[in-house]
Design a protein around this motif. Sequence first.
Motif, PDB file in Angstrom:
ATOM      1  N   ASP A 123       0.817  -1.227   0.000  1.00  0.00           N
ATOM      2  CA  ASP A 123       0.000   0.000   0.000  1.00  0.00           C
ATOM      3  C   ASP A 123       0.848   1.275   0.000  1.00  0.00           C
ATOM      4  O   ASP A 123       0.297   2.378  -0.028  1.00  0.00           O
ATOM      5  CB  ASP A 123      -0.930   0.009   1.212  1.00  0.00           C
ATOM      6  N   GLY A 124       2.168   1.109   0.040  1.00  0.00           N
ATOM      7  CA  GLY A 124       3.053   2.276  -0.038  1.00  0.00           C
ATOM      8  C   GLY A 124       3.324   2.964   1.292  1.00  0.00           C
ATOM      9  O   GLY A 124       3.906   4.059   1.311  1.00  0.00           O
ATOM     10  N   TYR A 125       2.945   2.334   2.413  1.00  0.00           N
ATOM     11  CA  TYR A 125       3.183   2.945   3.727  1.00  0.00           C
ATOM     12  C   TYR A 125       4.581   2.633   4.275  1.00  0.00           C
ATOM     13  O   TYR A 125       5.073   3.310   5.177  1.00  0.00           O
ATOM     14  CB  TYR A 125       2.137   2.475   4.739  1.00  0.00           C
ATOM     15  N   ALA A 126       5.206   1.595   3.745  1.00  0.00           N
ATOM     16  CA  ALA A 126       6.548   1.190   4.168  1.00  0.00           C
ATOM     17  C   ALA A 126       7.324   0.730   2.948  1.00  0.00           C
ATOM     18  O   ALA A 126       6.747   0.476   1.883  1.00  0.00           O
ATOM     19  CB  ALA A 126       6.477   0.075   5.221  1.00  0.00           C
ATOM     20  N   ALA A 127       8.642   0.629   3.123  1.00  0.00           N
ATOM     21  CA  ALA A 127       9.495   0.215   2.001  1.00  0.00           C
ATOM     22  C   ALA A 127      10.563  -0.749   2.505  1.00  0.00           C
ATOM     23  O   ALA A 127      10.985  -0.682   3.661  1.00  0.00           O
ATOM     24  CB  ALA A 127      10.144   1.438   1.359  1.00  0.00           C
ATOM     25  N   ARG A 128      10.961  -1.640   1.604  1.00  0.00           N
ATOM     26  CA  ARG A 128      12.054  -2.566   1.899  1.00  0.00           C
ATOM     27  C   ARG A 128      13.299  -2.109   1.150  1.00  0.00           C
ATOM     28  O   ARG A 128      13.226  -1.620   0.025  1.00  0.00           O
ATOM     29  CB  ARG A 128      11.703  -3.997   1.449  1.00  0.00           C
ATOM     30  N   HIS A 129      14.439  -2.313   1.787  1.00  0.00           N
ATOM     31  CA  HIS A 129      15.712  -2.034   1.101  1.00  0.00           C
ATOM     32  C   HIS A 129      16.794  -2.896   1.735  1.00  0.00           C
ATOM     33  O   HIS A 129      16.614  -3.463   2.823  1.00  0.00           O
ATOM     34  CB  HIS A 129      16.074  -0.543   1.195  1.00  0.00           C
ATOM     35  N   THR A 130      17.920  -2.979   1.063  1.00  0.00           N
ATOM     36  CA  THR A 130      19.018  -3.804   1.560  1.00  0.00           C
ATOM     37  C   THR A 130      19.616  -3.178   2.814  1.00  0.00           C
ATOM     38  O   THR A 130      19.839  -1.963   2.866  1.00  0.00           O
ATOM     39  CB  THR A 130      20.113  -3.942   0.482  1.00  0.00           C
ATOM     40  N   ALA A 131      19.871  -4.014   3.816  1.00  0.00           N
ATOM     41  CA  ALA A 131      20.454  -3.517   5.076  1.00  0.00           C
ATOM     42  C   ALA A 131      21.864  -3.006   4.821  1.00  0.00           C
ATOM     43  O   ALA A 131      22.606  -3.549   3.995  1.00  0.00           O
ATOM     44  CB  ALA A 131      20.471  -4.632   6.108  1.00  0.00           C
ATOM     45  N   ASP A 132      22.221  -1.960   5.535  1.00  0.00           N
ATOM     46  CA  ASP A 132      23.533  -1.348   5.345  1.00  0.00           C
ATOM     47  C   ASP A 132      24.672  -2.272   5.785  1.00  0.00           C
ATOM     48  O   ASP A 132      25.756  -2.251   5.187  1.00  0.00           O
ATOM     49  CB  ASP A 132      23.615  -0.030   6.133  1.00  0.00           C
ATOM     50  N   LEU A 140      13.602  -2.371   6.841  1.00  0.00           N
ATOM     51  CA  LEU A 140      12.311  -1.726   6.602  1.00  0.00           C
ATOM     52  C   LEU A 140      12.365  -0.264   7.031  1.00  0.00           C
ATOM     53  O   LEU A 140      12.994   0.085   8.037  1.00  0.00           O
ATOM     54  CB  LEU A 140      11.210  -2.460   7.376  1.00  0.00           C
ATOM     55  N   THR A 141      11.689   0.578   6.282  1.00  0.00           N
ATOM     56  CA  THR A 141      11.587   1.997   6.621  1.00  0.00           C
ATOM     57  C   THR A 141      10.153   2.470   6.371  1.00  0.00           C
ATOM     58  O   THR A 141       9.412   1.865   5.585  1.00  0.00           O
ATOM     59  CB  THR A 141      12.549   2.861   5.786  1.00  0.00           C
ATOM     60  N   ILE A 142       9.792   3.546   7.020  1.00  0.00           N
ATOM     61  CA  ILE A 142       8.477   4.142   6.821  1.00  0.00           C
ATOM     62  C   ILE A 142       8.564   5.161   5.695  1.00  0.00           C
ATOM     63  O   ILE A 142       9.561   5.865   5.543  1.00  0.00           O
ATOM     64  CB  ILE A 142       7.971   4.800   8.122  1.00  0.00           C
ATOM     65  N   THR A 143       7.539   5.253   4.872  1.00  0.00           N
ATOM     66  CA  THR A 143       7.515   6.208   3.767  1.00  0.00           C
ATOM     67  C   THR A 143       6.774   7.479   4.198  1.00  0.00           C
ATOM     68  O   THR A 143       6.220   7.556   5.299  1.00  0.00           O
ATOM     69  CB  THR A 143       6.814   5.587   2.545  1.00  0.00           C
ATOM     70  N   ASP A 144       6.752   8.455   3.316  1.00  0.00           N
ATOM     71  CA  ASP A 144       6.006   9.688   3.603  1.00  0.00           C
ATOM     72  C   ASP A 144       4.518   9.398   3.777  1.00  0.00           C
ATOM     73  O   ASP A 144       3.860   9.992   4.641  1.00  0.00           O
ATOM     74  CB  ASP A 144       6.211  10.700   2.477  1.00  0.00           C
ATOM     75  N   ALA A 145       4.004   8.476   2.962  1.00  0.00           N
ATOM     76  CA  ALA A 145       2.596   8.106   3.098  1.00  0.00           C
ATOM     77  C   ALA A 145       2.347   7.432   4.448  1.00  0.00           C
ATOM     78  O   ALA A 145       1.300   7.634   5.078  1.00  0.00           O
ATOM     79  CB  ALA A 145       2.189   7.170   1.958  1.00  0.00           C
ATOM     80  N   GLY A 146       3.314   6.637   4.909  1.00  0.00           N
ATOM     81  CA  GLY A 146       3.190   5.997   6.208  1.00  0.00           C
ATOM     82  C   GLY A 146       3.211   7.009   7.342  1.00  0.00           C
ATOM     83  O   GLY A 146       2.453   6.883   8.311  1.00  0.00           O
ATOM     84  N   ARG A 147       4.065   8.014   7.222  1.00  0.00           N
ATOM     85  CA  ARG A 147       4.112   9.075   8.252  1.00  0.00           C
ATOM     86  C   ARG A 147       2.799   9.850   8.290  1.00  0.00           C
ATOM     87  O   ARG A 147       2.311  10.214   9.354  1.00  0.00           O
ATOM     88  CB  ARG A 147       5.280  10.022   7.976  1.00  0.00           C
ATOM     89  N   GLU A 148       2.245  10.105   7.105  1.00  0.00           N
ATOM     90  CA  GLU A 148       0.967  10.816   7.061  1.00  0.00           C
ATOM     91  C   GLU A 148      -0.145   9.985   7.694  1.00  0.00           C
ATOM     92  O   GLU A 148      -0.985  10.515   8.443  1.00  0.00           O
ATOM     93  CB  GLU A 148       0.608  11.154   5.616  1.00  0.00           C
TER      94      GLU A 148
END
Length: 198
Positions: A123-132, A140-148
Amino acid sequence: SVKSVASETLSASPRRPKTKARTTRRPRRPFLACGVFTYIGNLYSLPMHSNEDLAVLAVELIAAGSHFTRAAYQASGMELSNVSMRALAALEREPGLRIGELATREGIRQPSMSQAMKRLVDDGYAARHTADDDARATALTITDAGREALHNYRTAAAEAVAPVFETLKPEDVATLERAAELLPELTTELRQREGGRA
């Protein structure tokens, strides 16, 4: 004669007793003499809480806090699940958590958290990316839509809860204000004691 009468009158008048010069005494310090016993008495008169009392308080606080949070969520009318809102709040505090860490933080089984996060990502509220720190791991990170969405939930919940506070006494409001200050501190201490697992 007038002179002799005056002389007799003066000799008959009583003499004022001599007064000693007053000396200024320094005030005693509060911890001298009886002040020490007063201090000790006050010290032992302070309320003392036994381990049993604190355990009962912990149980009541956990139960009341959980019940209040669920009631506030239901009153907000939010469409996203309570688990989803908790996950977004955790990612806002600690971006880059892995799915296992997120499940542990929120006390939810990993399969249930995986399902919730899949819906949030879709739904675009969170995003997956490779761990540093590990190219094989996913963070996992929260997106702008998730913050809203999180902001809207908190605003709606606050609007539902605030009218309930209006009936409280000023001292009760002050107690809640103090609790709002203490709970984050207690949460941090609990996480440190549990090695970051709380």
